[in-house]
Design an enzyme around this catalytic site. Structure first.
Site: not given
Ligand code: GDP
Ligand code: IMO
Ligand code: MG
Length: 421
Positions: A14, A17, A41-42, A222
């Site tokens: 998270d 990416k 979840g990107h 991840q």
């Molecule tokens: P990923 O899994 O690495 O793609 O990241 P996620 O989408 O799960 O979580 C990142 C969250 O931070 C999302 O809700 C994005 O919209 C938000 N986000 C990304 N970059 C920024 C930033 O620079 N500032 C803020 N406030 N939110 C951001």
């Molecule tokens: P992105 O790509 C954050 C965590 C789960 C759990 C562990 C194992 O959005 O960054 P799994 O379902 O993979 O067997 O769970 O890994 N986990 C993540 N945490 N971002 C993710 O993906 C994750 N994918 C799995 O919360 O601790």
């Molecule tokens: Mg994510």
């Protein structure tokens, strides 16, 4: 011959990416996801819209770029269909631009049931998985029992039935109750839906593309600290999230890898169980969660929050050979009087400067404090325009890690991004 660049998370996932892959995609012809599945979840935001991608690469919104779901990915046809149909409804037809590797393993309905039953059996020792069947699917892959996307044109039903029978034995032994009828009907429908996409030998396609001077961006899911070998085992995911995972998941030789972009948040989060040395259980942790909207993009679960851990970051940089850093969510720290960064740990009076095998409650972070910049940086678009206190924070990270911070993100939107020369 062109090289493939890699973008991956350096923390517990998270990091942002999805946003950065979307921003960088115009520089490439192809974007390829190399591991993980719908546990990811990107999130991407642009033109007032927000999208959350789970299995589909984050380059899908930028023009006519080809997006590839690589062989290292595990694919749930039902979730994939939901995702692809939602994108089609919002005007993004993927059928010509999205290729799927024959070698990607399929997540069966029983894999998801197993994930839930195995977690329940672990009781308080549960990993806190996303419940998407990730662990059981990779387990079948390694034990040579998996069903792959390429099988849907071959002896598919026989392979499926064998896997299902094995899974049901385990489910019964775990005392799970379930009804597969509806789940299976939906799943087989979704497998038919998959057939309209180009299902390819992705390793051949990607290597041929590099030979033809097309550039590739490999998208990780991840984060490094969730890697099955190097993360905080057993509280990890079931794939190799590190850079080597891009080689394995896409069939690219190590010498075909070019730049490695490592993403981190200006602080730190984790979702699910497992060690987190700089976690804050106090008001500050709550503030980070509130301001950063730190709730899972897939599960909606609260993310645990804490300060940036440079010991862990350096470990991740080492494992991945990071050539450029990308700092996300810098704006979340706008209002903090003091910002802390962990520069070493201490256990029973001993100073520890590396990421140790055992990360337990006795491991205490040693912090260095920085004065906050106490102003809104969301509208800054040039590095020179950042407040001095912010630049000191960035430059300290560069000095400690020896890697330049090439991109800084100050908000969720595509445009809230500063790329440094
Ligand atoms: P990923 O899994 O690495 O793609 O990241 P996620 O989408 O799960 O979580 C990142 C969250 O931070 C999302 O809700 C994005 O919209 C938000 N986000 C990304 N970059 C920024 C930033 O620079 N500032 C803020 N406030 N939110 C951001
Ligand atoms: P992105 O790509 C954050 C965590 C789960 C759990 C562990 C194992 O959005 O960054 P799994 O379902 O993979 O067997 O769970 O890994 N986990 C993540 N945490 N971002 C993710 O993906 C994750 N994918 C799995 O919360 O601790
Ligand atoms: Mg994510």
């Amino acid at each position: 011959m062109k090289k493939a660049d890699v973008i991956l998370g350096l923390q517990w996932g998270d990091e942002g990416k999805g946003k950065v892959v979307d921003v960088l995609t115009p520089n490439y012809q192809i974007v390829a996801r190399f591991q993980g599945g719908p546990n990811a979840g990107h999130t991407l935001e642009f033109e007032g819209e927000k999208y959350v991608l789970r299995s589909i690469p984050s380059g899908i919104f930028q023009g006519d770029k080809i997006n590839v779901i690589g062989g290292g990915v595990v694919l749930d046809p039902v979730l994939f269909r939901e995702e692809a149909e939602a994108l089609a409804r919002s005007g993004h037809d993927l059928t010509k631009r999205l290729y799927i590797s024959k070698k990607a393993h399929l997540i069966l309905p029983t894999h998801r049931l197993l994930d839930a039953a195995l977690e329940a059996a672990k009781g308080s020792g549960k990993i806190g998985t996303t419940g998407r069947g990730i662990g059981p699917t990779y387990t079948d892959k390694v034990s040579r029992n998996g069903v792959r996307v390429g099988d849907i044109f071959l002896d598919f039903k026989a392979k499926y039935d064998r896997a299902k029978a094995r899974h049901e034995t385990t489910l019964r032994s775990l005392g799970a109750t379930y009804d597969l009828t509806e789940l299976e009907a939906k799943w087989f429908d979704a497998v038919e839906y998959l057939k309209q996409f180009r299902i390819i030998d992705s390793e051949q396609f990607l290597n041929d593309s590099l030979a033809a001077d097309n550039s590739i961006l490999c998208e990780g899911a991840q984060g490094t600290l969730l890697d099955v070998d190097f993360g905080s085992y057993p509280f990890v995911t079931s794939s190799n999230t590190v850079c080597a995972g891009a080689c394995i998941g896409l069939g690219l030789a190590p010498n075909r890898i070019g730049n490695v972009f490592g993403i981190f948040k200006a602080y730190c989060t984790r979702v699910g169980s497992g060690p987190f040395p700089t976690e804050l259980h106090d008001e500050t942790g709550k503030r980070l969660r509130d301001i950063g909207h730190e709730y899972g993009a897939v599960t909606g679960r609260e993310r645990r929050c804490g300060w940036l851990d440079l010991v862990a970051l350096k470990y991740s940089i080492m494992l991945n050979g990071v050539t450029g850093l990308i700092m996300m969510k810098s704006d979340v720290l706008n209002d903090f009087d003091t910002i802390r960064v962990c520069t070493a740990y201490e256990r029973d009076g001993e100073r520890i400067e590396y990421f140790p095998y055992e990360v337990d409650d006795r491991l205490r972070p040693i912090y260095r404090e920085f004065p906050g910049w106490k102003q809104d940086i969301n509208r800054v678009r040039r590095y020179e325009d950042f407040p001095a206190a912010f630049k000191s924070y960035v430059e300290f990270i560069e000095q400690e890690t020896g890697v330049p911070v090439k991109i800084i993100s100050v908000g969720p939107d595509r445009h809230e991004t500063i790329v440094r020369d």
